[in-house]
Scaffold this motif. Structure first.
Motif, mmCIF file in Angstrom:
data_model
loop_
_atom_site.group_PDB
_atom_site.id
_atom_site.type_symbol
_atom_site.label_atom_id
_atom_site.label_comp_id
_atom_site.label_asym_id
_atom_site.label_seq_id
_atom_site.Cartn_x
_atom_site.Cartn_y
_atom_site.Cartn_z
ATOM 1 N N LYS A 295 0.828 -1.207 0.000
ATOM 2 C CA LYS A 295 0.000 0.000 0.000
ATOM 3 C C LYS A 295 0.860 1.254 0.000
ATOM 4 C CE LYS A 295 -3.677 2.287 2.635
ATOM 5 N NZ LYS A 295 -4.558 2.201 3.837
ATOM 6 N N ILE A 296 1.937 1.244 0.787
ATOM 7 C CA ILE A 296 2.827 2.399 0.847
ATOM 8 C C ILE A 296 3.530 2.627 -0.490
ATOM 9 C CG2 ILE A 296 4.974 3.261 1.868
ATOM 10 C CD1 ILE A 296 4.121 2.021 4.502
ATOM 11 N N LEU A 297 4.015 1.538 -1.085
ATOM 12 C CA LEU A 297 4.778 1.651 -2.330
ATOM 13 C C LEU A 297 3.897 1.884 -3.549
ATOM 14 C CD1 LEU A 297 7.363 -1.274 -1.950
ATOM 15 C CD2 LEU A 297 7.787 1.165 -1.593
ATOM 16 N N GLY A 298 2.695 1.318 -3.488
ATOM 17 C CA GLY A 298 1.854 1.333 -4.681
ATOM 18 C C GLY A 298 2.204 0.216 -5.637
ATOM 19 N N PRO B 93 13.549 0.291 18.341
ATOM 20 C CA PRO B 93 14.794 0.196 17.573
ATOM 21 C C PRO B 93 14.590 -0.399 16.180
ATOM 22 C CG PRO B 93 14.695 -1.566 19.184
ATOM 23 C CD PRO B 93 13.511 -0.677 19.453
ATOM 24 N N LYS B 94 13.467 -1.024 15.924
ATOM 25 C CA LYS B 94 13.260 -1.748 14.666
ATOM 26 C C LYS B 94 12.836 -0.810 13.546
ATOM 27 C CE LYS B 94 11.991 -6.008 17.065
ATOM 28 N NZ LYS B 94 13.327 -6.584 16.873
ATOM 29 N N ARG B 95 13.456 -1.015 12.372
ATOM 30 C CA ARG B 95 13.115 -0.269 11.169
ATOM 31 C C ARG B 95 12.886 -1.267 10.031
ATOM 32 N NH1 ARG B 95 12.756 2.597 14.653
ATOM 33 N NH2 ARG B 95 13.583 4.680 15.042
ATOM 34 N N LEU B 96 11.969 -0.928 9.162
ATOM 35 C CA LEU B 96 11.695 -1.761 7.993
ATOM 36 C C LEU B 96 12.328 -1.105 6.777
ATOM 37 C CD1 LEU B 96 10.124 -4.305 7.024
ATOM 38 C CD2 LEU B 96 8.279 -2.741 6.360
ATOM 39 N N VAL B 97 13.235 -1.830 6.128
ATOM 40 C CA VAL B 97 13.837 -1.364 4.882
ATOM 41 C C VAL B 97 13.148 -2.100 3.744
ATOM 42 C CG1 VAL B 97 15.954 -1.168 3.537
ATOM 43 C CG2 VAL B 97 16.032 -0.908 6.017
ATOM 44 N N VAL B 98 12.560 -1.340 2.831
ATOM 45 C CA VAL B 98 11.786 -1.908 1.737
ATOM 46 C C VAL B 98 12.428 -1.533 0.411
ATOM 47 C CG1 VAL B 98 9.502 -2.120 0.694
ATOM 48 C CG2 VAL B 98 9.707 -1.594 3.141
ATOM 49 N N ARG C 174 13.299 2.617 -5.946
ATOM 50 C CA ARG C 174 13.625 3.379 -4.743
ATOM 51 C C ARG C 174 13.787 2.456 -3.542
ATOM 52 N NH1 ARG C 174 8.284 3.549 -5.807
ATOM 53 N NH2 ARG C 174 6.730 3.647 -4.129
ATOM 54 N N VAL C 175 14.349 3.039 -2.480
ATOM 55 C CA VAL C 175 14.491 2.350 -1.200
ATOM 56 C C VAL C 175 13.753 3.172 -0.161
ATOM 57 C CG1 VAL C 175 16.099 1.590 0.586
ATOM 58 C CG2 VAL C 175 16.726 1.359 -1.826
ATOM 59 N N CYS C 176 12.882 2.507 0.595
ATOM 60 C CA CYS C 176 12.090 3.192 1.615
ATOM 61 C C CYS C 176 12.489 2.712 3.007
ATOM 62 C CB CYS C 176 10.595 2.936 1.402
ATOM 63 S SG CYS C 176 9.945 3.595 -0.149
ATOM 64 N N LEU C 177 12.539 3.639 3.941
ATOM 65 C CA LEU C 177 12.765 3.321 5.345
ATOM 66 C C LEU C 177 11.481 3.630 6.094
ATOM 67 C CD1 LEU C 177 16.280 4.961 5.882
ATOM 68 C CD2 LEU C 177 15.736 2.686 5.014
ATOM 69 N N ALA C 178 11.001 2.662 6.871
ATOM 70 C CA ALA C 178 9.735 2.831 7.575
ATOM 71 C C ALA C 178 9.890 2.453 9.035
ATOM 72 C CB ALA C 178 8.643 1.980 6.922
ATOM 73 N N THR D 70 6.400 5.319 6.212
ATOM 74 C CA THR D 70 7.684 5.723 5.647
ATOM 75 C C THR D 70 8.158 7.033 6.278
ATOM 76 O OG1 THR D 70 7.132 4.692 3.529
ATOM 77 C CG2 THR D 70 8.903 6.307 3.526
ATOM 78 N N PHE D 71 9.435 7.073 6.667
ATOM 79 C CA PHE D 71 10.000 8.335 7.159
ATOM 80 C C PHE D 71 11.128 8.832 6.260
ATOM 81 C CE2 PHE D 71 12.441 5.071 9.465
ATOM 82 C CZ PHE D 71 13.752 5.468 9.219
ATOM 83 N N ALA D 72 11.597 8.004 5.347
ATOM 84 C CA ALA D 72 12.622 8.436 4.393
ATOM 85 C C ALA D 72 12.518 7.583 3.143
ATOM 86 C CB ALA D 72 14.020 8.318 5.003
ATOM 87 N N GLU D 73 12.760 8.192 2.012
ATOM 88 C CA GLU D 73 12.659 7.504 0.729
ATOM 89 C C GLU D 73 13.741 8.047 -0.198
ATOM 90 O OE1 GLU D 73 9.318 7.639 -2.664
ATOM 91 O OE2 GLU D 73 8.619 6.720 -0.782
ATOM 92 N N PHE D 74 14.466 7.136 -0.850
ATOM 93 C CA PHE D 74 15.573 7.533 -1.707
ATOM 94 C C PHE D 74 15.462 6.837 -3.060
ATOM 95 C CE2 PHE D 74 16.990 7.613 2.692
ATOM 96 C CZ PHE D 74 17.540 8.883 2.819
ATOM 97 N N PRO D 75 15.570 7.593 -4.158
ATOM 98 C CA PRO D 75 15.626 6.934 -5.472
ATOM 99 C C PRO D 75 16.928 6.155 -5.601
ATOM 100 C CG PRO D 75 16.039 9.292 -5.672
ATOM 101 C CD PRO D 75 15.632 9.053 -4.251
ATOM 102 N N LEU D 76 16.948 5.206 -6.498
ATOM 103 C CA LEU D 76 18.107 4.310 -6.606
ATOM 104 C C LEU D 76 19.382 5.024 -7.047
ATOM 105 C CD1 LEU D 76 16.567 1.035 -8.087
ATOM 106 C CD2 LEU D 76 17.053 1.632 -5.703
ATOM 107 N N ASP D 77 19.273 6.217 -7.639
ATOM 108 C CA ASP D 77 20.493 6.946 -7.985
ATOM 109 C C ASP D 77 21.052 7.712 -6.791
ATOM 110 O OD1 ASP D 77 18.521 8.849 -7.800
ATOM 111 O OD2 ASP D 77 19.077 9.919 -9.633
ATOM 112 N N GLN D 78 20.340 7.663 -5.639
ATOM 113 C CA GLN D 78 20.793 8.340 -4.441
ATOM 114 C C GLN D 78 21.231 7.387 -3.340
ATOM 115 O OE1 GLN D 78 21.112 11.755 -4.017
ATOM 116 N NE2 GLN D 78 20.758 11.780 -6.222
#
Length: 230
Positions: A12-15, A145-150, A155-159, A176-184
């Motif tokens: 749902k978050i990613l679409g 302390p737990k984070r989900l890396v998707v 892109r890569v999302c941190l939740a 999601t609290f941070a999202e980065f495209p793959l070129d970043q």
């Protein structure tokens, strides 16, 4: 493996269907940043929140267990017959010991590593770059302390979940609290790492990086590491 609710929430978050995902933690203490840097970032917490049961356990230990141990030890000393005391010259230790060598080689190695790497292996050490700025706010996003890396296709999302404690197999309220495209960002990790010791790195375009470990759910961790190592 994480339950369907987790994957459904990630989708749902990613679409779209996630390529891979894993729950992880910053597996070492976050280093203490310079005071002005910490203040500029809002002065947020640098440690995860603790469950109230931990504090209850600490109180019970110090006010119940410790006194009982001291009373027991005192009673044993009173009952023990006094024997001749052996004189020991100042500076001498146990037979065969060498003065000044109480610290083990491992302790000395760790102290040397901390001096050589003030960032403690957690990140590259530059608080002004992407990884450092993420760490300054890491526990501000959630006390857990737990984070989900998707991983998605582009892109890569941190939740994170707003809850203090969660089960990686059941958490379905993360956001999601941070999202980065793959070129970043580039995710680096090796497949087949020993369970319980596996780590990976998020490497950002500005040259900064941070390392995560304590990967939850073996099936998800194995798939995640196979994906990023391919």
């Amino acid at each position: 493996m994480t339950k369907r609710a987790v994957h459904r929430r990630a989708r749902k978050i990613l679409g779209e269907e996630p390529v891979a995902l894993v729950w992880c933690e910053i597996h070492r203490p976050i280093p203490v940043p310079p005071e002005d840097v910490h203040r500029a970032a809002g002065g947020g917490r640098l440690k995860p929140g603790r469950h109230w049961l931990l504090y209850v356990g600490a109180v019970v230990f110090f006010f119940v267990v410790v006194p009982m141990m001291l009373i027991d030890k005192l009673g044993a000393r009173i009952e023990r017959p006094a024997g001749p005391r052996r004189n020991r010259e100042p500076g001498t230790g146990r037979p065969g010991s060498v003065p000044g060598t109480r610290r083990s080689a491992t302790d000395r190695d760790r102290a040397r590593d901390r001096r050589q790497d003030p960032a403690g292996g957690v990140f590259d050490g530059d608080w002004d770059k992407t990884a450092g700025q993420l760490l300054l706010r890491w526990y501000g996003y959630s006390p857990s302390p737990k984070r989900l890396v998707v991983l998605a296709r582009d892109r890569v999302c941190l939740a994170a979940s707003p809850r203090r404690r969660l089960s990686p197999t059941k958490a379905d309220d993360f956001r999601t609290f941070a999202e980065f495209p793959l070129d970043q960002v580039r995710v680096e990790g090796e497949a087949g790492q020993p369970r319980g010791f596996a780590t990976f790195r998020l490497c950002f375009a500005d040259g900064s990086w941070l390392e995560a470990g304590r990967l939850a759910e073996p099936a998800d961790a194995d798939r995640f590491l196979r994906t990023v190592s391919g």
